[in-house]
Structure formats: C-alpha cells, structure tokens
Design an enzyme around this catalytic site. Structure first.
Site, PDB file in Angstrom:
ATOM      1  N   SER A   9       0.841  -1.206   0.000  1.00 28.74           N
ATOM      2  CA  SER A   9       0.000   0.000   0.000  1.00 28.74           C
ATOM      3  C   SER A   9       0.870   1.247   0.000  1.00 28.74           C
ATOM      4  O   SER A   9       1.676   1.461   0.922  1.00 28.74           O
ATOM      5  CB  SER A   9      -0.891  -0.004   1.239  1.00 28.74           C
ATOM      6  OG  SER A   9      -1.449   1.282   1.423  1.00 28.74           O
ATOM      7  N   HIS A  34      -1.558  -1.344  -4.040  1.00 30.85           N
ATOM      8  CA  HIS A  34      -2.806  -0.971  -3.363  1.00 30.85           C
ATOM      9  C   HIS A  34      -2.841   0.548  -3.180  1.00 30.85           C
ATOM     10  O   HIS A  34      -1.913   1.145  -2.645  1.00 30.85           O
ATOM     11  CB  HIS A  34      -2.846  -1.676  -2.003  1.00 30.85           C
ATOM     12  CG  HIS A  34      -4.108  -1.514  -1.234  1.00 30.85           C
ATOM     13  ND1 HIS A  34      -5.229  -2.268  -1.470  1.00 30.85           N
ATOM     14  CD2 HIS A  34      -4.431  -0.681  -0.228  1.00 30.85           C
ATOM     15  CE1 HIS A  34      -6.201  -1.915  -0.626  1.00 30.85           C
ATOM     16  NE2 HIS A  34      -5.736  -0.941   0.140  1.00 30.85           N
ATOM     17  N   ASP A  36      -4.977   3.625  -1.605  1.00 32.51           N
ATOM     18  CA  ASP A  36      -6.005   3.978  -0.632  1.00 32.51           C
ATOM     19  C   ASP A  36      -6.558   5.372  -0.917  1.00 32.51           C
ATOM     20  O   ASP A  36      -5.869   6.367  -0.712  1.00 32.51           O
ATOM     21  CB  ASP A  36      -5.414   3.950   0.779  1.00 32.51           C
ATOM     22  CG  ASP A  36      -5.166   2.535   1.250  1.00 32.51           C
ATOM     23  OD1 ASP A  36      -6.123   1.745   1.234  1.00 32.51           O
ATOM     24  OD2 ASP A  36      -4.022   2.217   1.619  1.00 32.51           O
ATOM     25  N   MET A  38      -9.034   8.177   0.157  1.00 33.95           N
ATOM     26  CA  MET A  38      -9.788   8.605   1.347  1.00 33.95           C
ATOM     27  C   MET A  38     -10.329  10.012   1.133  1.00 33.95           C
ATOM     28  O   MET A  38      -9.638  10.864   0.578  1.00 33.95           O
ATOM     29  CB  MET A  38      -8.878   8.607   2.571  1.00 33.95           C
ATOM     30  CG  MET A  38      -8.204   7.274   2.828  1.00 33.95           C
ATOM     31  SD  MET A  38      -7.262   7.322   4.360  1.00 33.95           S
ATOM     32  CE  MET A  38      -6.436   5.723   4.288  1.00 33.95           C
ATOM     33  N   HIS A  67      -8.736   1.057  -3.473  1.00 36.43           N
ATOM     34  CA  HIS A  67      -9.617   0.899  -2.313  1.00 36.43           C
ATOM     35  C   HIS A  67     -10.279   2.247  -2.028  1.00 36.43           C
ATOM     36  O   HIS A  67      -9.632   3.168  -1.528  1.00 36.43           O
ATOM     37  CB  HIS A  67      -8.740   0.420  -1.131  1.00 36.43           C
ATOM     38  CG  HIS A  67      -9.456   0.241   0.150  1.00 36.43           C
ATOM     39  ND1 HIS A  67      -8.800   0.030   1.352  1.00 36.43           N
ATOM     40  CD2 HIS A  67     -10.784   0.220   0.450  1.00 36.43           C
ATOM     41  CE1 HIS A  67      -9.687  -0.112   2.324  1.00 36.43           C
ATOM     42  NE2 HIS A  67     -10.891   0.010   1.807  1.00 36.43           N
ATOM     43  N   MET A  69     -12.272   4.541  -0.014  1.00 40.15           N
ATOM     44  CA  MET A  69     -12.841   4.812   1.318  1.00 40.15           C
ATOM     45  C   MET A  69     -13.509   6.174   1.241  1.00 40.15           C
ATOM     46  O   MET A  69     -13.049   7.157   1.825  1.00 40.15           O
ATOM     47  CB  MET A  69     -11.728   4.785   2.370  1.00 40.15           C
ATOM     48  CG  MET A  69     -11.274   3.367   2.695  1.00 40.15           C
ATOM     49  SD  MET A  69      -9.675   3.326   3.500  1.00 40.15           S
ATOM     50  CE  MET A  69      -8.629   3.397   2.056  1.00 40.15           C
ATOM     51  N   MET A 138     -11.528  -5.577   6.361  1.00 40.37           N
ATOM     52  CA  MET A 138     -10.691  -4.603   7.070  1.00 40.37           C
ATOM     53  C   MET A 138     -10.395  -5.147   8.463  1.00 40.37           C
ATOM     54  O   MET A 138     -11.314  -5.491   9.214  1.00 40.37           O
ATOM     55  CB  MET A 138     -11.419  -3.257   7.218  1.00 40.37           C
ATOM     56  CG  MET A 138     -11.582  -2.453   5.948  1.00 40.37           C
ATOM     57  SD  MET A 138     -10.048  -2.091   5.066  1.00 40.37           S
ATOM     58  CE  MET A 138      -9.082  -1.224   6.304  1.00 40.37           C
ATOM     59  N   ASP A 176      -6.801  -6.247   4.891  1.00 39.16           N
ATOM     60  CA  ASP A 176      -6.159  -4.926   4.917  1.00 39.16           C
ATOM     61  C   ASP A 176      -6.164  -4.380   6.339  1.00 39.16           C
ATOM     62  O   ASP A 176      -7.228  -4.209   6.944  1.00 39.16           O
ATOM     63  CB  ASP A 176      -6.957  -4.000   3.975  1.00 39.16           C
ATOM     64  CG  ASP A 176      -6.305  -2.651   3.764  1.00 39.16           C
ATOM     65  OD1 ASP A 176      -5.210  -2.406   4.302  1.00 39.16           O
ATOM     66  OD2 ASP A 176      -6.913  -1.825   3.040  1.00 39.16           O
TER      67      ASP A 176
END
Ligand code: DX5
Ligand code: ZN
Length: 225
Positions: A9, A34, A36, A38, A67, A69, A138, A176
């Site tokens: 990540s 990966h 992330d 957000m 991913h 979020m 998660m 994760d």
C-alpha cells in the site's frame, strides 16, 4: 489454495520517492499496488485521487488495486477506471444500492470488490457474493496506516472463506490493516489470499528485506494448509 498475493500500500510510501519505491517493490515480485483513496468524510483522512492512479499507471504494469474509502463512490467510479484502476473496491457501509454499484463497476470493464469495516457483518454481503471479484476484510478501522491488527478479524476471514467456497467462484479474499510478519501466519491460515501491507513494507527502512520477509512467512503459512 490460491497462491498468496501481496499488494503493498502506497499509503506508507515516501511520496517524494514514489516512483522509485513502486518500481523497486514491483521488481521484487509484488503482485499489485494498493491505492487507498480517502475522502475526509467516510474516513477521517484525505489521500489520493484519480490523478494518483493515472500517475502510477504510467510507471508500472502491476494491477492497481484501488480501495475507495469514500462516500458516494458511484459518482466517481468512472474517473478511477479511466485513470487505470484494475480493481475498484467500494465499502458496503456507503452503498445503499450495492448490487447496482457492482454492476456499474463491471460495466466499465474492471473487477469489483466490496470492503467491510471491522464492525460490519458478513451477512450484509451474502446476497452479492456471486457478483463480486473480491471481498476485502478490514482488520483495522480504515483511515490510517500503522494501526494494530484487530484479532476478531480472523474469525471473519474464515467465515468469508466459507462464503467464497460456497459460490464455487474464484473470488479474492483480501485482508487490509495490520498485516505484518507477526500477524501474517494467522491471517493466511484463516484463508486470506491477497494481503495488503503498508507500514510493514513501505514503512520499513529496508523495504526489499521487509517485502521478502513477509512473502516468506505468508508462503510458509500457506504451504502448511
Ligand atoms: C487503512 C488502509 C490500508 C493501509 C494499511 O485504512 O486501507 O490499506 O495502507 O496500512 P497498514 O498495512 O500499515 O496497516
Ligand atoms: Zn486499503
């Protein structure tokens, strides 16, 4: 047993050395990168947008495991696909019409994943298991790297594995949060086959050594299954 895959990540990477670090980890045999995303609303942190995905796409051939979020993911899935995402994972908690969102992702030609926070039950995705390519468990509350693995996650991974087997389909079981050399054995033995690792790879002084240590432990655990 599927081969264990590792998705480092970039949340824990040195952003000023991102190209160098991604190329280095790709050369070591990382399976995916990966990313992330957000939004500062669904999670209390703000990170990358589609431009980061597009930038990564220019420097690596590895699949980009994105991913999301974020609240209202339907509004921007197309942007992430156009930027080069290979897998788009949304959170169950923000998708009122989860089945529709999964269909929308598939219609854009990429793999669709669904993620569950630690407090969210697997029963919430029971009715879409047949439709997804990946389930992401998660094992920390999303938002930050370097948090402690929540051990109740192990039972959930094992249950998710059973749900996947019931479909007879090839669905990634991704984990994760808090994946590191101390937790990886139990995670793999519970049934995970795609491991996200941020601080235990990019957060280490020697990221090459850290990657191989994690890979070795994961493979040892898998071979004992
Ligand atoms: C957390 C993110 C993770 C994060 C994991 O909300 O979804 O992908 O990078 O970090 P570590 O591996 O440090 O727990
Ligand atoms: Zn993540």
């Amino acid at each position: 047993m599927n081969r264990i895959q590792i998705a480092p990540s970039i949340l824990s990477a040195d952003l000023l050395k991102l190209e160098e670090q991604v190329k280095l980890i790709a050369a070591q045999g990382a399976d995916m990168i990966h990313v992330d995303v957000m939004d500062g609303h669904f999670v209390p942190n703000l990170t990358f947008g589609p431009n980061m995905v597009a930038a990564l796409k220019r420097i690596t051939n590895l699949p980009l495991d994105v991913h999301l979020m974020i609240e209202n993911p339907d509004h921007c899935i197309e942007k992430y696909v156009k930027a080069g995402a290979s897998i788009l994972t949304v959170h169950q908690e923000v998708c009122t019409h989860l089945h529709r969102t999964i269909q929308a992702i598939h219609s854009l030609g990429v793999k669709a994943g669904v993620s569950l926070n630690p407090a969210t039950s697997l029963t919430t995705v029971e009715n879409v298991m047949e439709d997804i390519d990946l389930i992401l468990i998660m094992t920390v509350n999303p938002g930050f790297g370097g948090q402690k693995f929540i051990p109740q996650g192990l039972n959930k991974i094992a249950k998710a594995k059973k749900m996947i087997e019931k479909t007879g389909k090839d669905i990634f079981l991704e984990v994760d949060g808090g994946v590191n050399p101390d937790t990886v054995e139990a995670i793999v033995k519970s049934g995970a086959d795609l491991l996200v690792a941020g601080s235990s790879i990019f957060g280490q002084e020697d990221i090459v050594k850290a990657f191989h240590e994690l890979r070795k432990k994961a493979e040892k655990a898998a071979s004992a299954l």
